[in-house]
Write a protein that holds these residues in place. Structure first.
Motif, short mmCIF file in Angstrom:
data_model
loop_
_atom_site.label_atom_id
_atom_site.label_comp_id
_atom_site.label_asym_id
_atom_site.label_seq_id
_atom_site.Cartn_x
_atom_site.Cartn_y
_atom_site.Cartn_z
N ARG A 1 -10.46 99.26 -27.32
CA ARG A 1 -10.63 98.50 -28.61
C ARG A 1 -10.13 99.03 -29.83
NH1 ARG A 1 -16.22 95.54 -27.90
NH2 ARG A 1 -16.91 97.66 -28.67
N LYS A 2 -10.45 100.30 -30.09
CA LYS A 2 -10.34 101.13 -31.17
C LYS A 2 -8.56 100.87 -31.80
CE LYS A 2 -9.87 105.58 -29.23
NZ LYS A 2 -10.16 107.07 -29.55
N LEU A 3 -7.64 100.68 -30.88
CA LEU A 3 -6.29 100.66 -31.20
C LEU A 3 -5.83 99.18 -31.55
CD1 LEU A 3 -4.86 102.44 -27.78
CD2 LEU A 3 -5.18 103.46 -29.98
N LEU A 4 -6.55 98.43 -31.18
CA LEU A 4 -6.23 96.73 -31.35
C LEU A 4 -6.50 96.31 -32.89
CD1 LEU A 4 -7.37 95.47 -28.18
CD2 LEU A 4 -5.42 96.49 -28.76
N GLU A 5 -5.62 95.64 -33.41
CA GLU A 5 -5.63 95.16 -34.68
C GLU A 5 -5.97 93.67 -34.68
OE1 GLU A 5 -5.69 94.96 -38.65
OE2 GLU A 5 -5.30 96.85 -37.52
N SER A 6 -5.30 92.91 -33.79
CA SER A 6 -5.18 91.27 -33.81
C SER A 6 -4.77 90.99 -32.29
CB SER A 6 -4.72 90.60 -34.73
OG SER A 6 -3.35 91.14 -34.75
N TYR A 7 -4.72 89.50 -32.11
CA TYR A 7 -4.44 88.95 -30.79
C TYR A 7 -4.00 87.54 -30.93
CZ TYR A 7 -8.32 85.93 -30.57
OH TYR A 7 -9.30 84.99 -30.75
N THR A 8 -3.20 87.13 -29.77
CA THR A 8 -2.71 85.64 -29.72
C THR A 8 -3.00 85.60 -28.21
OG1 THR A 8 -0.59 86.04 -29.59
CG2 THR A 8 -1.34 85.63 -31.66
N VAL A 9 -3.31 84.41 -27.87
CA VAL A 9 -3.13 83.84 -26.44
C VAL A 9 -2.03 83.03 -26.12
CG1 VAL A 9 -4.41 82.73 -24.68
CG2 VAL A 9 -5.62 84.19 -26.41
N GLN A 10 -1.28 83.35 -25.14
CA GLN A 10 0.01 82.60 -25.02
C GLN A 10 -0.47 81.75 -23.75
OE1 GLN A 10 3.54 84.93 -24.31
NE2 GLN A 10 3.67 84.31 -22.23
N GLU A 11 -0.11 80.53 -23.66
CA GLU A 11 -0.40 79.73 -22.73
C GLU A 11 1.09 79.21 -22.17
OE1 GLU A 11 -3.14 79.09 -21.43
OE2 GLU A 11 -4.57 79.53 -23.23
N ALA A 12 0.80 79.29 -20.72
CA ALA A 12 2.09 78.63 -19.82
C ALA A 12 2.39 77.05 -20.10
CB ALA A 12 1.95 78.99 -18.30
N GLY A 13 3.64 76.80 -20.48
CA GLY A 13 3.89 75.38 -20.59
C GLY A 13 3.95 75.06 -21.95
N HIS A 14 3.50 76.04 -22.91
CA HIS A 14 3.81 75.63 -24.46
C HIS A 14 4.87 76.55 -24.83
CE1 HIS A 14 -0.57 74.29 -23.25
NE2 HIS A 14 0.04 72.91 -24.31
N GLY A 15 6.06 76.64 -24.31
CA GLY A 15 6.94 77.35 -24.87
C GLY A 15 7.15 78.62 -24.06
N CYS A 16 6.34 79.02 -23.42
CA CYS A 16 6.57 80.26 -22.51
C CYS A 16 6.12 80.04 -20.82
CB CYS A 16 5.21 81.37 -22.83
SG CYS A 16 5.68 81.80 -24.64
N ALA A 17 6.66 80.86 -20.22
CA ALA A 17 6.70 80.80 -18.73
C ALA A 17 5.36 81.28 -18.24
CB ALA A 17 7.78 81.48 -17.98
N ILE A 18 4.62 82.00 -18.79
CA ILE A 18 3.45 82.80 -18.27
C ILE A 18 2.18 82.75 -19.24
CG2 ILE A 18 4.72 84.18 -16.37
CD1 ILE A 18 3.76 86.57 -18.17
N SER A 19 1.02 82.53 -18.79
CA SER A 19 -0.06 82.69 -19.70
C SER A 19 -0.27 84.19 -19.98
CB SER A 19 -1.13 82.04 -19.04
OG SER A 19 -1.09 80.90 -19.06
N ALA A 20 -0.97 84.72 -21.11
CA ALA A 20 -1.05 86.15 -21.38
C ALA A 20 -1.86 86.17 -22.48
CB ALA A 20 0.37 86.89 -21.49
N THR A 21 -2.33 87.33 -22.83
CA THR A 21 -3.08 87.71 -24.27
C THR A 21 -1.80 88.79 -24.67
OG1 THR A 21 -5.12 87.39 -23.30
CG2 THR A 21 -4.90 88.61 -25.01
N VAL A 22 -1.86 88.63 -26.02
CA VAL A 22 -0.79 89.37 -26.59
C VAL A 22 -1.66 90.28 -27.73
CG1 VAL A 22 1.15 89.68 -28.04
CG2 VAL A 22 1.08 87.92 -26.59
N PHE A 23 -1.87 91.37 -27.51
CA PHE A 23 -2.74 92.27 -28.29
C PHE A 23 -1.67 92.99 -29.34
CE2 PHE A 23 -6.15 92.41 -25.07
CZ PHE A 23 -7.28 91.68 -25.96
N TYR A 24 -1.81 93.19 -30.52
CA TYR A 24 -1.05 93.86 -31.59
C TYR A 24 -1.83 95.12 -31.91
CZ TYR A 24 1.39 89.36 -31.35
OH TYR A 24 2.19 88.40 -31.16
N THR A 25 -1.34 96.38 -31.85
CA THR A 25 -2.03 97.51 -32.17
C THR A 25 -1.85 97.85 -33.63
OG1 THR A 25 0.00 98.87 -31.91
CG2 THR A 25 -1.24 98.36 -29.95
N LYS A 26 -2.70 98.60 -33.97
CA LYS A 26 -2.84 99.12 -35.44
C LYS A 26 -1.48 99.86 -35.66
CE LYS A 26 -7.76 99.63 -35.75
NZ LYS A 26 -8.87 100.51 -35.73
N GLY A 27 -0.70 100.28 -34.81
CA GLY A 27 0.71 101.02 -34.87
C GLY A 27 1.67 99.87 -34.95
#
Length: 94
Positions: free
Chosen positions: A38-64
């Motif tokens: 967790r200490k590496l993470l800055e923010s996130y978004t959740v990607q849902e399949a069928g809403h412009g993307c092929a797969i569902s996923a969690t996108v974590f953005y790091t402090k770097g």
């Protein structure tokens, strides 16, 4: 005159439709279920399949500034926990 206005309106609607259809979406193509600290993470978004993307996923953005694609929160409890942590962190800084 009215037919020219109608033709221009129709052309405008068609162009707007094409422009909207070509909005670039930066989607995850594959995911990992590897645990992230967790200490590496800055923010996130959740990607849902069928809403412009092929797969569902969690996108974590790091402090770097890196983007890491991991499984959807419904698939791993640690992902849910990390999302709650980031949400609480954001609320504390508001």
């Amino acid at each position: 005159m009215a037919s020219r206005v109608a033709a221009l309106l129709l052309l405008g609607i068609i162009c707007a439709g094409f422009a909207a259809a070509e909005i670039a979406v930066d989607c995850c193509k594959k995911t990992t279920d590897a645990f992230l600290p967790r200490k590496l993470l800055e923010s996130y978004t959740v990607q849902e399949a069928g809403h412009g993307c092929a797969i569902s996923a969690t996108v974590f953005y790091t402090k770097g500034g890196k983007k890491l694609c991991v499984v959807h929160p419904s698939q791993q409890n640690w992902v849910k926990s990390h999302i709650e942590f980031l949400n609480n962190k954001r609320k504390a800084h508001q």
